[in-house]
Design a protein around this motif. Structure first.
Motif, PDB file in Angstrom:
ATOM      1  N   ARG A   1     -15.912 -58.593  67.677  1.00 40.89           N
ATOM      2  CA  ARG A   1     -16.421 -57.218  67.704  1.00 40.89           C
ATOM      3  C   ARG A   1     -16.895 -56.760  66.330  1.00 40.89           C
ATOM      4  O   ARG A   1     -18.008 -56.226  66.175  1.00 40.89           O
ATOM      5  CB  ARG A   1     -15.324 -56.286  68.218  1.00 40.89           C
ATOM      6  CG  ARG A   1     -15.777 -54.833  68.373  1.00 40.89           C
ATOM      7  CD  ARG A   1     -14.592 -53.937  68.679  1.00 40.89           C
ATOM      8  NE  ARG A   1     -13.589 -54.025  67.607  1.00 40.89           N
ATOM      9  CZ  ARG A   1     -12.429 -53.374  67.625  1.00 40.89           C
ATOM     10  NH1 ARG A   1     -12.124 -52.602  68.660  1.00 40.89           N
ATOM     11  NH2 ARG A   1     -11.566 -53.490  66.623  1.00 40.89           N
ATOM     12  N   ASP A   2     -16.063 -56.965  65.300  1.00 40.12           N
ATOM     13  CA  ASP A   2     -16.429 -56.528  63.946  1.00 40.12           C
ATOM     14  C   ASP A   2     -17.649 -57.286  63.432  1.00 40.12           C
ATOM     15  O   ASP A   2     -18.522 -56.700  62.771  1.00 40.12           O
ATOM     16  CB  ASP A   2     -15.254 -56.710  62.993  1.00 40.12           C
ATOM     17  CG  ASP A   2     -14.096 -55.782  63.326  1.00 40.12           C
ATOM     18  OD1 ASP A   2     -14.326 -54.780  64.039  1.00 40.12           O
ATOM     19  OD2 ASP A   2     -12.958 -56.067  62.884  1.00 40.12           O
ATOM     20  N   LEU A   3     -17.711 -58.576  63.722  1.00 40.10           N
ATOM     21  CA  LEU A   3     -18.855 -59.378  63.291  1.00 40.10           C
ATOM     22  C   LEU A   3     -20.130 -58.893  63.967  1.00 40.10           C
ATOM     23  O   LEU A   3     -21.175 -58.753  63.317  1.00 40.10           O
ATOM     24  CB  LEU A   3     -18.612 -60.849  63.621  1.00 40.10           C
ATOM     25  CG  LEU A   3     -19.771 -61.806  63.312  1.00 40.10           C
ATOM     26  CD1 LEU A   3     -20.088 -61.805  61.818  1.00 40.10           C
ATOM     27  CD2 LEU A   3     -19.428 -63.220  63.793  1.00 40.10           C
ATOM     28  N   PHE A   4     -20.034 -58.618  65.278  1.00 35.78           N
ATOM     29  CA  PHE A   4     -21.196 -58.112  66.003  1.00 35.78           C
ATOM     30  C   PHE A   4     -21.693 -56.803  65.385  1.00 35.78           C
ATOM     31  O   PHE A   4     -22.902 -56.563  65.278  1.00 35.78           O
ATOM     32  CB  PHE A   4     -20.845 -57.878  67.471  1.00 35.78           C
ATOM     33  CG  PHE A   4     -20.649 -59.151  68.273  1.00 35.78           C
ATOM     34  CD1 PHE A   4     -21.025 -60.376  67.758  1.00 35.78           C
ATOM     35  CD2 PHE A   4     -20.099 -59.101  69.546  1.00 35.78           C
ATOM     36  CE1 PHE A   4     -20.845 -61.542  68.497  1.00 35.78           C
ATOM     37  CE2 PHE A   4     -19.918 -60.254  70.291  1.00 35.78           C
ATOM     38  CZ  PHE A   4     -20.283 -61.484  69.765  1.00 35.78           C
ATOM     39  N   GLY A   5     -20.729 -55.941  64.985  1.00 33.51           N
ATOM     40  CA  GLY A   5     -21.113 -54.661  64.381  1.00 33.51           C
ATOM     41  C   GLY A   5     -21.836 -54.845  63.068  1.00 33.51           C
ATOM     42  O   GLY A   5     -22.795 -54.114  62.758  1.00 33.51           O
ATOM     43  N   LYS A   6     -21.423 -55.825  62.274  1.00 36.06           N
ATOM     44  CA  LYS A   6     -22.045 -56.058  60.965  1.00 36.06           C
ATOM     45  C   LYS A   6     -23.463 -56.600  61.089  1.00 36.06           C
ATOM     46  O   LYS A   6     -24.331 -56.282  60.275  1.00 36.06           O
ATOM     47  CB  LYS A   6     -21.185 -57.033  60.155  1.00 36.06           C
ATOM     48  CG  LYS A   6     -19.865 -56.430  59.683  1.00 36.06           C
ATOM     49  CD  LYS A   6     -19.050 -57.448  58.909  1.00 36.06           C
ATOM     50  CE  LYS A   6     -17.732 -56.835  58.426  1.00 36.06           C
ATOM     51  NZ  LYS A   6     -16.907 -57.823  57.683  1.00 36.06           N
ATOM     52  N   ILE A   7     -23.698 -57.423  62.086  1.00 32.08           N
ATOM     53  CA  ILE A   7     -25.023 -58.036  62.213  1.00 32.08           C
ATOM     54  C   ILE A   7     -25.913 -57.272  63.193  1.00 32.08           C
ATOM     55  O   ILE A   7     -27.059 -57.661  63.428  1.00 32.08           O
ATOM     56  CB  ILE A   7     -24.913 -59.514  62.654  1.00 32.08           C
ATOM     57  CG1 ILE A   7     -24.285 -59.622  64.056  1.00 32.08           C
ATOM     58  CG2 ILE A   7     -24.119 -60.316  61.636  1.00 32.08           C
ATOM     59  CD1 ILE A   7     -24.237 -61.058  64.575  1.00 32.08           C
ATOM     60  N   GLY A   8     -25.370 -56.185  63.789  1.00 34.62           N
ATOM     61  CA  GLY A   8     -26.166 -55.377  64.696  1.00 34.62           C
ATOM     62  C   GLY A   8     -26.357 -55.991  66.074  1.00 34.62           C
ATOM     63  O   GLY A   8     -27.344 -55.698  66.755  1.00 34.62           O
ATOM     64  N   TYR A   9     -25.415 -56.821  66.469  1.00 38.63           N
ATOM     65  CA  TYR A   9     -25.497 -57.465  67.791  1.00 38.63           C
ATOM     66  C   TYR A   9     -24.672 -56.665  68.792  1.00 38.63           C
ATOM     67  O   TYR A   9     -23.549 -56.246  68.501  1.00 38.63           O
ATOM     68  CB  TYR A   9     -24.972 -58.897  67.707  1.00 38.63           C
ATOM     69  CG  TYR A   9     -24.912 -59.631  69.027  1.00 38.63           C
ATOM     70  CD1 TYR A   9     -26.017 -60.334  69.498  1.00 38.63           C
ATOM     71  CD2 TYR A   9     -23.750 -59.639  69.788  1.00 38.63           C
ATOM     72  CE1 TYR A   9     -25.965 -61.019  70.710  1.00 38.63           C
ATOM     73  CE2 TYR A   9     -23.680 -60.313  70.996  1.00 38.63           C
ATOM     74  CZ  TYR A   9     -24.790 -61.007  71.462  1.00 38.63           C
ATOM     75  OH  TYR A   9     -24.731 -61.669  72.653  1.00 38.63           O
ATOM     76  N   GLU A  10     -25.231 -56.423  69.963  1.00 37.65           N
ATOM     77  CA  GLU A  10     -24.519 -55.678  70.995  1.00 37.65           C
ATOM     78  C   GLU A  10     -24.527 -56.481  72.288  1.00 37.65           C
ATOM     79  O   GLU A  10     -25.560 -57.018  72.701  1.00 37.65           O
ATOM     80  CB  GLU A  10     -25.175 -54.324  71.221  1.00 37.65           C
ATOM     81  CG  GLU A  10     -24.432 -53.448  72.230  1.00 37.65           C
ATOM     82  CD  GLU A  10     -25.056 -52.069  72.395  1.00 37.65           C
ATOM     83  OE1 GLU A  10     -24.643 -51.330  73.311  1.00 37.65           O
ATOM     84  OE2 GLU A  10     -25.972 -51.748  71.606  1.00 37.65           O
ATOM     85  N   MET A  11     -23.357 -56.572  72.924  1.00 42.37           N
ATOM     86  CA  MET A  11     -23.238 -57.305  74.176  1.00 42.37           C
ATOM     87  C   MET A  11     -23.123 -56.312  75.331  1.00 42.37           C
ATOM     88  O   MET A  11     -22.249 -55.436  75.338  1.00 42.37           O
ATOM     89  CB  MET A  11     -22.003 -58.227  74.157  1.00 42.37           C
ATOM     90  CG  MET A  11     -21.787 -58.997  75.444  1.00 42.37           C
ATOM     91  SD  MET A  11     -20.331 -60.090  75.356  1.00 42.37           S
ATOM     92  CE  MET A  11     -20.915 -61.338  74.231  1.00 42.37           C
ATOM     93  N   VAL A  12     -24.007 -56.443  76.305  1.00 51.43           N
ATOM     94  CA  VAL A  12     -23.974 -55.616  77.504  1.00 51.43           C
ATOM     95  C   VAL A  12     -23.425 -56.457  78.644  1.00 51.43           C
ATOM     96  O   VAL A  12     -23.955 -57.537  78.945  1.00 51.43           O
ATOM     97  CB  VAL A  12     -25.376 -55.083  77.864  1.00 51.43           C
ATOM     98  CG1 VAL A  12     -25.327 -54.270  79.163  1.00 51.43           C
ATOM     99  CG2 VAL A  12     -25.935 -54.228  76.724  1.00 51.43           C
TER     100      VAL A  12
END
Length: 290
Positions: free
Chosen positions: A141-152
């Motif tokens: 989750r934190d890594l996704f937030g840093k790189i701007g990746y979002e999972m739907v």
């Protein structure tokens, strides 16, 4: 007329020679003795049981094979494949003896399989035990937030996305996953106890995932004898009532793939395991081998 007879003799000779070569190279029992020990090797991570199951069944049906020796050098692997091999060995010991020879490591699923044998032989320093279940679930989750990746996630079924790396697991979901882990653990304990003919309570005392060396494993009753591969062969010879020198026969290995040729069989196996198996799978596997 003489020439025709000569040709007939020549052709018959080559046909006969071809027949002999075919017999020698085939699976025919014509030239097989009755003092054969079949060896099935289980190396590396246990991810696919099909080849091992095939080899065990072939040796079980082969009347010239007096005993089967399973050589295990594995840190374990998937719960399903380990259970498949265990079950096939349990079926086999009703027809002919099975000896498990533990190499440098036969831990978790590797030991699970060995426990189905009539006799287990290990070296004093063999890494074994690790009776437990493990699963790794990445939290990104934190890594996704840093790189701007979002999972739907779109799902049908309340718990269909348990383990979603894009969010934290809820307490209820953790309970569900823990229940599955506990059930797989109970199965591990039950099957080892049945294979070793020991009380489940005795196995449960050491079924906390700890690594055990061969020397200690023998003292605990998890191993029958300390020795190397040759000692395991001797055990198979004795159990199979082989007279004279035993003929050691290794199970046929599948043909090398292009990946095997390019990377080598060990690297190819690890890559195939990584590609074939989901990361979040229940595993009878030593933690340091993930």
């Amino acid at each position: 007329m003489k020439r025709r007879t000569l040709w007939f003799i020549v052709i018959s000779f080559f046909v006969f020679c071809g027949f002999i070569v075919w017999l020698l190279g085939s699976d025919s029992d014509f030239f097989k003795g009755s003092n054969r020990i079949g060896v099935v090797e289980i190396k590396g991570t246990i991810s696919n049981a099909s080849e091992v199951l095939k080899s065990i069944k072939e040796f079980r049906k082969d009347q010239s094979i007096r005993a089967i020796l399973v050589r295990i050098d594995s840190p374990g692997g998937g719960v399903g494949p380990s259970q498949e091999i265990y079950r096939e060995l349990k079926r086999t010991i009703k027809h002919k003896p099975v000896v498990a020879s533990l190499g440098g490591i036969a831990a978790s699923g590797g030991y699970y399989i060995a426990s189905a044998a009539n006799r287990i032989v290990a070296s004093p320093g063999t890494i074994t035990g690790s009776i437990g279940v493990i699963m790794y679930l990445p939290m990104l989750r934190d890594l996704f937030g840093k790189i701007g990746y979002e999972m739907v996630t779109i799902k049908a079924g309340r718990y269909k996305d348990i383990g979603n790396p894009g969010r934290e697991m809820t307490p209820e979901e953790k309970e569900i996953m823990q229940a599955s882990m506990d059930e797989a653990h109970r199965q591990f304990i039950r099957d080892v106890a049945a294979g070793r003919k020991m009380p489940e309570e005795k196995i449960r005392e050491i079924a906390d995932g700890r690594i055990i060396l061969g020397q200690t494993a023998k003292e605990l009753g998890l191993v029958d004898e300390l020795g190397n591969f040759e000692d395991a062969v001797d055990a198979a010879v004795a159990l199979g009532h082989v007279k004279g020198e035993a003929d050691i026969v290794y199970a046929k290995k599948k043909r090398m793939s292009l990946l095997d040729l390019l990377l080598g069989s060990d690297a190819s196996e690890k890559l195939s395991t990584w590609l074939d198996e989901p990361g979040a799978s229940l595993r009878y596997q030593a933690p340091f081998a993930q």
